[in-house]
Scaffold this active site. Structure first.
Site, PDB file in Angstrom:
ATOM      1  N   SER A 207      -0.634   1.436  -3.046  1.00 46.65           N
ATOM      2  CA  SER A 207      -0.730   1.970  -4.405  1.00 46.65           C
ATOM      3  C   SER A 207       0.596   2.555  -4.873  1.00 46.65           C
ATOM      4  O   SER A 207       1.489   2.848  -4.070  1.00 46.65           O
ATOM      5  CB  SER A 207      -1.804   3.056  -4.461  1.00 46.65           C
ATOM      6  OG  SER A 207      -1.387   4.204  -3.725  1.00 46.65           O
ATOM      7  N   GLU A 228       5.833  -2.847  -2.120  1.00 49.04           N
ATOM      8  CA  GLU A 228       5.078  -3.745  -3.004  1.00 49.04           C
ATOM      9  C   GLU A 228       3.847  -2.970  -3.436  1.00 49.04           C
ATOM     10  O   GLU A 228       2.930  -2.739  -2.653  1.00 49.04           O
ATOM     11  CB  GLU A 228       4.700  -5.036  -2.260  1.00 49.04           C
ATOM     12  CG  GLU A 228       4.362  -6.186  -3.208  1.00 49.04           C
ATOM     13  CD  GLU A 228       2.888  -6.435  -3.364  1.00 49.04           C
ATOM     14  OE1 GLU A 228       2.212  -5.575  -3.953  1.00 49.04           O
ATOM     15  OE2 GLU A 228       2.416  -7.487  -2.904  1.00 49.04           O
ATOM     16  N   CYS A 262      -3.078  -7.604  -5.787  1.00 50.53           N
ATOM     17  CA  CYS A 262      -1.997  -7.051  -6.616  1.00 50.53           C
ATOM     18  C   CYS A 262      -1.504  -8.063  -7.640  1.00 50.53           C
ATOM     19  O   CYS A 262      -1.177  -7.703  -8.767  1.00 50.53           O
ATOM     20  CB  CYS A 262      -0.837  -6.603  -5.734  1.00 50.53           C
ATOM     21  SG  CYS A 262      -1.242  -5.235  -4.631  1.00 50.53           S
TER      22      CYS A 262
END
Length: 454
Positions: A207, A228, A262
């Protein structure tokens, strides 16, 4: 906090793993510190042979590994098999290319000879998420191992059986003891570990909040990080798009892995001229999705991975509806056992609403309507995240222009945003920094050293 394996399709607790004591962690750290020098000095070709063995083990045990993913985090079995196949692919890719990527590069200087060489940093701490419990580990870990680094895995607390299976997989593939280890440690222990001199860099997929925390701790210790983080990928459909192709791809782009990705398409930005037609096509396709037990071959939407994630998703959806968003399909949890949420479409979403501003990590497609192409591009870039983006048009030149102007790490024209070992993946803005995969990912965790000989 212990590691707890729960079947999200039923809510049943499967297995519990006790978090390590400080002494157990120290024992693991010593083993890796002792293994590191020999692994760094191992010939690249020999390291690559171990990667080939990993790929063979993955394919030999494909169904067993896929079933662990399905059981522990609810991924439909067909997608779980595809995840294992992709792990085998990335292992083979770096087995075939690592020597070339790490080869010394001559440099023209005033020396009699000079060159750039690529040497491992040491030991990488990988802090990995639950949504792709094998792939995320392999995506960051395989290039690091190929380069001669050791890897220590701090996995998400809800996928311990997958973490254990990955560690065992490396053991069976003849990796030396300590070169790859799963650390059964708490968040507090992993944060403390960042300051340990035996850790040389950190790779985090997680996150935005976790990224800020890890980056601050690593910065205090002057250690390299690759982050990431979250994404809110725009899926831009222009007036001249092939709507059937776009709507068909949109189904996978949004609902693969129950929308828990994501790089999933999060914001469907539709030009007014085609918005209603696209939405009708898309709606019919979403209605065809089979929701059910993820172990069934026909299932396309399994449960969300955890009950708290489903609750959080629904709060964001409900608040957006309260602010004026229009529910087209679903937009509510499925009653009964397990953590299922209906495949959903939310129309008339505008900036400022939670469904626009936050990352909806679940099976909800957000529709944003715009007047024209210029507003579409502006809206696509109007977000703090910049991971992936796609645009749909029959004009390749226009599509390429959009791709170059997207503020993101990976831009696709008439195609599904996805990771591929041959090209780098990563984000900009609050989606993080650094790259994984390809030559660029491998070189994130090496010392790029100049050698000058007079």
């Amino acid at each position: 906090m212990d590691y707890i394996s729960i079947n999200p399709a039923t809510g049943e607790t499967l297995k519990r793993y006790t978090t390590w004591t400080e002494d157990e962690l120290e024992q693991a750290m010593r083993q890796t510190a002792e293994a590191a020098p020999a692994w760094q000095s191992t010939r690249v070709g020999e390291r690559c042979e171990r990667l080939k063995a990993i790929a063979a083990e993955l394919r030999n045990g494909l169904d067993a590994y896929a079933s662990k993913i399905t059981l522990e985090m609810g991924k439909p079995i067909q997608e779980a098999r595809a995840e294992i196949e992709k792990c085998a692919w990335v292992s083979e890719y770096f087995a075939e290319n690592a020597e070339r990527f790490l080869r010394d590069e001559p440099a023209e200087t005033d020396a009699s000879r000079s060159y750039v060489t690529f040497q491992p940093l040491g030991t990488i701490l990988g802090i990995m998420p639950w949504n792709f419990p094998f792939w995320q580990v392999f995506r960051s870990g395989i290039p690091a191992l190929a380069a001669g680094n050791c890897v220590l895995l701090k996995h998400a607390w809800n996928v311990p059986q997958c973490a254990e299976a990955v560690e065992e997989l490396f053991r069976r593939s003849d990796f030396p003891a300590g070169v790859f280890q799963w650390l059964r440690i708490s968040h507090a222990q992993s944060e403390k570990l960042i300051d340990d001199a035996r850790i040389h860099a950190i790779s985090l997929t997680g996150s935005e909040r976790a990224g800020k925390r890890i980056a601050s701790l690593a910065g205090a210790s002057i250690k390299k990080t690759v982050l990431e983080l979250g994404g809110s990928d725009p899926f831009v459909v222009l007036a001249d798009a092939d709507l059937e192709l776009a709507a068909t791809t949109a189904l996978t782009a949004r609902f693969q892995n129950c929308g828990q990705s994501c790089v999933a398409a999060k914001r469907f930005i539709l030009v007014d001229a085609i918005a209603d037609e696209f939405l009708e096509l898309f709606k019919h396709k979403v209605q065809s999705l089979t929701v059910g037990d993820p172990s069934w071959e026909e299932t396309r939407i399994g449960p969300m991975a955890r009950s708290d994630l489903r609750d959080s998703l629904h709060r964001l959806v409900a608040e957006s509806i309260r602010q004026g968003a229009v529910p087209v399909l679903g937009c509510k949890p499925v009653e009964g056992p397990g953590y299922f949420y209906e495949p959903s479409i939310l129309d008339q979403v505008t900036p400022g609403m939670p469904a626009y501003e936050e990352e909806l990590f679940g099976p909800v497609a957000v529709v944003v309507r715009v007047r024209d192409e210029q507003e579409a591009l502006t809206m696509a870039n109007r977000h703090r995240y910049g991971l992936g983006a796609s645009v749909w048009t029959r004009d390749p030149r226009k599509g390429e222009d959009f791709a170059r102007r997207f503020q993101c790490g990976a831009a696709f024209v008439n195609g599904l945003v996805k990771s591929d070992p041959r090209v780098p993946i990563g984000g900009v803005k609050n989606s993080g920094y650094g790259r994984e995969l390809s030559i660029y990912g491998l070189r994130e965790f090496v010392n790029i050293k100049t050698v000058w000989i007079g």
